[in-house]
Design a protein around this motif. Structure first.
Motif, PDB file in Angstrom:
ATOM      1  N   LEU A  35      14.933  -5.938  -9.164  1.00 22.36           N
ATOM      2  CA  LEU A  35      14.008  -5.347  -8.198  1.00 22.36           C
ATOM      3  C   LEU A  35      12.611  -5.234  -8.785  1.00 22.36           C
ATOM      4  N   VAL A  36      11.630  -5.212  -7.913  1.00 24.01           N
ATOM      5  CA  VAL A  36      10.249  -4.956  -8.314  1.00 24.01           C
ATOM      6  C   VAL A  36      10.171  -3.547  -8.892  1.00 24.01           C
ATOM      7  N   GLY A  37       9.365  -3.363  -9.930  1.00 28.08           N
ATOM      8  CA  GLY A  37       9.153  -2.025 -10.474  1.00 28.08           C
ATOM      9  C   GLY A  37       8.849  -2.062 -11.950  1.00 28.08           C
ATOM     10  N   GLY A  38       8.677  -0.878 -12.528  1.00 29.51           N
ATOM     11  CA  GLY A  38       8.364  -0.814 -13.942  1.00 29.51           C
ATOM     12  C   GLY A  38       8.267   0.602 -14.453  1.00 29.51           C
ATOM     13  N   THR A  39       7.716   0.713 -15.641  1.00 26.68           N
ATOM     14  CA  THR A  39       7.598   1.992 -16.336  1.00 26.68           C
ATOM     15  C   THR A  39       6.458   2.821 -15.756  1.00 26.68           C
ATOM     16  N   ILE A  40       6.729   4.093 -15.577  1.00 21.77           N
ATOM     17  CA  ILE A  40       5.706   5.030 -15.114  1.00 21.77           C
ATOM     18  C   ILE A  40       4.793   5.322 -16.294  1.00 21.77           C
ATOM     19  N   GLU A  41       3.531   4.966 -16.151  1.00 19.60           N
ATOM     20  CA  GLU A  41       2.583   5.168 -17.238  1.00 19.60           C
ATOM     21  C   GLU A  41       2.170   6.632 -17.341  1.00 19.60           C
ATOM     22  N   ARG A  42       1.652   6.996 -18.486  1.00 20.07           N
ATOM     23  CA  ARG A  42       1.356   8.384 -18.833  1.00 20.07           C
ATOM     24  C   ARG A  42       0.581   9.153 -17.766  1.00 20.07           C
ATOM     25  N   LYS A  43      -0.417   8.537 -17.155  1.00 23.65           N
ATOM     26  CA  LYS A  43      -1.248   9.256 -16.178  1.00 23.65           C
ATOM     27  C   LYS A  43      -0.928   8.866 -14.737  1.00 23.65           C
ATOM     28  N   GLU A  44       0.272   8.338 -14.504  1.00 23.05           N
ATOM     29  CA  GLU A  44       0.677   7.916 -13.164  1.00 23.05           C
ATOM     30  C   GLU A  44       1.796   8.805 -12.627  1.00 23.05           C
ATOM     31  N   TYR A  45       1.889   8.806 -11.315  1.00 20.77           N
ATOM     32  CA  TYR A  45       3.068   9.333 -10.641  1.00 20.77           C
ATOM     33  C   TYR A  45       3.895   8.133 -10.187  1.00 20.77           C
ATOM     34  N   ALA A  46       5.148   8.370  -9.869  1.00 21.52           N
ATOM     35  CA  ALA A  46       6.085   7.285  -9.560  1.00 21.52           C
ATOM     36  C   ALA A  46       5.608   6.407  -8.406  1.00 21.52           C
ATOM     37  N   ALA A  47       5.136   6.999  -7.324  1.00 22.97           N
ATOM     38  CA  ALA A  47       4.697   6.200  -6.176  1.00 22.97           C
ATOM     39  C   ALA A  47       3.542   5.285  -6.564  1.00 22.97           C
ATOM     40  N   THR A  49       2.941   4.069  -9.528  1.00 24.77           N
ATOM     41  CA  THR A  49       3.516   3.006 -10.351  1.00 24.77           C
ATOM     42  C   THR A  49       4.060   1.890  -9.469  1.00 24.77           C
ATOM     43  N   LEU A  50       4.795   2.269  -8.439  1.00 25.99           N
ATOM     44  CA  LEU A  50       5.401   1.264  -7.570  1.00 25.99           C
ATOM     45  C   LEU A  50       4.351   0.473  -6.796  1.00 25.99           C
ATOM     46  N   ILE A  51       3.313   1.145  -6.357  1.00 30.92           N
ATOM     47  CA  ILE A  51       2.220   0.456  -5.661  1.00 30.92           C
ATOM     48  C   ILE A  51       1.568  -0.557  -6.607  1.00 30.92           C
ATOM     49  N   ARG A  52       1.304  -0.144  -7.845  1.00 30.53           N
ATOM     50  CA  ARG A  52       0.682  -1.032  -8.840  1.00 30.53           C
ATOM     51  C   ARG A  52       1.604  -2.196  -9.195  1.00 30.53           C
TER      52      ARG A  52
END
Length: 141
Positions: A35-47, A49-52
């Motif tokens: 599936l599309v997706g990845g690691t949540i970076e330090r200054k991100e929220y989950a949503a 991250t998914l948009i990026r």
């Protein structure tokens, strides 16, 4: 008490007309579907991250309001605990294409009832739990 690492990830369950969007990994990266997706970076929220990640990996645009949390996976090994948040979306903009060719050779739509045999074990586990209506599952790595 032993210390261990914790990683947070976000993944996308994108459905369209009874099909699921999957990334086909290159052979050096396993050659499986995921599936599309990845690691949540330090200054991100989950949503975010998914948009990026959706743009970076598959060339599609998502809006935060299009995302709905549908499953949480706790995956554990001797060295790490991994928490993965799975969001469902039905709406997106753009034409899916692999934008990270070193990692993914293709982006493909698969019928929900005929998913590829070489779907990663984690994705297979999560889709089974998700389809059973479970918000949470766990598994050994």
């Amino acid at each position: 008490m032993a210390k261990f690492a914790v990683s947070l990830k976000a993944r996308l369950i994108l459905q369209n007309h009874g099909r699921l969007l999957l990334l086909k990994q290159t052979k050096p990266n396993g050659g499986n579907y995921t599936l599309v997706g990845g690691t949540i970076e330090r200054k991100e929220y989950a949503a975010r991250t998914l948009i990026r990640e959706s743009w970076e990996e598959a060339g599609i645009r998502l809006e935060k309001n299009d995302l709905e949390l549908v499953h949480v996976l706790h995956k554990r090994s001797s060295k790490e605990h991994r928490i993965v948040l799975y969001f469902r979306a039905y709406h997106y903009k753009g034409s899916p294409e692999s934008k990270e060719l070193e990692k993914f050779e293709n982006v493909e739509w698969w019928p929900l009832k005929e998913l590829p045999k070489n779907l990663t074990g984690t994705v297979r586990h999560v889709l089974k739990a998700y389809n059973a209506g479970q918000l949470y599952s766990d598994m050994e790595k």
